[in-house]
Enzyme design. Structure first.
Site: not given
Length: 304
Positions: A46-48, A50
Site C-alpha cells: 500500500l502506498d504511504p 493509503a
C-alpha cells in the site's frame, strides 16, 4: 539502554490496519517488533498515502503469501477533480488544472464507462521494476519509462459521495489495479484531471477491514493477547481445494516422495491444501492426475 528483546518463532497472519504516512514495509517492521517475530512479510504494497487492510505474514505463513497477491481487492477512494498531480495523489505537486464543475451525472457515466474488463497503463510512481529498479526511482529523476497496458477488471464502481470537485467511490477490482490511474482515467473520460486525496483498502481475498487491528491497539496489549489475534497460516489459501491424508502419505510428502492419491474433480494445475488426519495443516501439493500421485509444492516446517 534496554537490550533488544530476543526474537521468537511466530507463525500466523495478522490483519493490520496500516496507518497513513508510512510505507507498507515500515508498518510491517513495526508489527514484527511488537511480535518479536523472527520472520515476516506482507502480501501486497500500500502506498504511504493509503490506509487499510494489510495482511502481515509471520514465520511459516510467509510461504503462502504469494497466493494473496492474486486476490481481488476493494478500496474506498477520495478524488479531487480538476487537478492533476505529479504522482497521481496528494503527495505530489499539482502540475495541471482543468474544469472542476463536473455534474454528478457526468461523473456517474464516466465510472460506468471504466467498469468491466479494461486495459490500464501502470503509473510511473509505482513499485514495478525496470532493469532491476522500481519505476518511482526513475520518476523522481524525471525519467519516463514506457509501460505496457495490462488487462484488469473493474467489477464495480459505486459513488458513495459527490460534491464537485470532491468525489468518494467504492471500487472492487482485480489484482494489478492502480486506483490512482483509475481516478485519472475517470477524469479523462469527462475531459478533465483528477488525483487521489485519500485511499483505503477495505477488502482482499475474503478479508475485511472490520477484522483489522491498528498498531496503537496492538501496542496496548501484552504479548499473549497479541498472539490471540493471529490467524492460522492456512487462511491465506482457503480458496484452494482441500484433502486429508493418512500419516504415511504425509510422511512421504515431507520426505520429498510422491504418495499415491486418486481423486475426481480436482482441477489440474491448482495447488491443493493438504491436512493430516488430526486436522493439522501440512501445506500445498500438486495432484499429478496422470500418475495418480501428489507432489509437494510448499510444506509447513512445523509438526502437524
Amino acid at each position: 539502554m534496554n537490550p533488544t528483546p530476543p526474537k521468537r518463532p511466530v507463525n500466523g497472519v495478522l490483519l493490520l490496519d496500516k496507518p497513513q504516512g508510512i510505507s507498507s514495509n515500515t508498518a510491517l517492521q513495526k508489527a514484527r517488533r511488537l511480535y518479536r517475530a523472527e520472520k515476516a512479510g506482507h502480501t501486497g504494497v500500500l502506498d504511504p498515502l493509503a490506509t487499510g487492510l494489510l495482511p502481515v505474514c509471520f514465520g511459516e505463513a510467509t510461504k503462502f503469501a504469494q497466493y494473496l497477491l492474486d486476490a481481488d481487492k476493494a478500496y474506498t477512494a477520495t478524488l479531487k477533480l480538476g487537478e492533476a498531480s505529479s504522482t497521481g495523489d496528494a503527495e505530489g505537486e499539482i502540475i495541471a488544472t482543468a474544469r472542476a464543475d463536473i455534474s454528478a451525472a457526468e461523473f456517474q457515466t464516466a465510472c460506468q464507462a471504466l467498469t468491466g474488463a479494461i486495459r490500464q497503463v501502470p503509473p510511473m510512481f509505482s513499485a514495478l521494476k525496470h532493469e532491476g529498479h522500481p519505476l518511482y526511482e526513475y520518476a523522481r529523476k524525471g525519467i519516463v519509462i514506457e509501460r505496457k497496458a495490462r488487462d484488469i477488471t473493474i467489477y464495480s464502481i459505486n459513488v458513495e459521495a459527490f460534491d464537485a470537485p470532491q468525489a468518494v467511490i467504492n471500487v472492487r477490482c482485480s489484482k494489478g489495479t492502480y486506483i490512482r490511474t483509475l481516478s485519472e482515467d475517470i477524469a479523462k473520460h469527462i475531459g478533465t484531471f483528477a488525483h487521489l486525496t485519500a485511499l483505503r483498502r477495505t477488502e482482499t481475498a475474503g478479508f475485511n477491514i472490520s477484522q483489522t487491528h491498528s498498531l496503537e491497539a496492538l501496542e496496548a496489549l501484552d504479548e499473549a493477547a497479541r498472539d490471540t489475534l493471529l490467524l492460522p497460516c492456512d487462511v491465506l489459501v482457503q480458496h484452494l481445494p482441500r484433502i486429508t491424508l493418512d500419516d504415511e502419505s504425509v510422511k512421504m510428502l515431507k520426505f520429498g516422495q510422491q504418495p499415491e492419491f486418486h481423486a475426481v474433480n480436482l482441477p489440474a494445475g491448482t495447488p491443493i491444501r493438504v491436512y493430516s488426519e488430526n486436522g493439522g495443516f501440512i501445506g500445498l501439493a500438486d495432484y499429478l492426475a496422470d500418475k495418480g500421485r501428489l507432489k509437494a509444492v510448499r510444506l509447513m516446517n512445523t509438526a502437524a
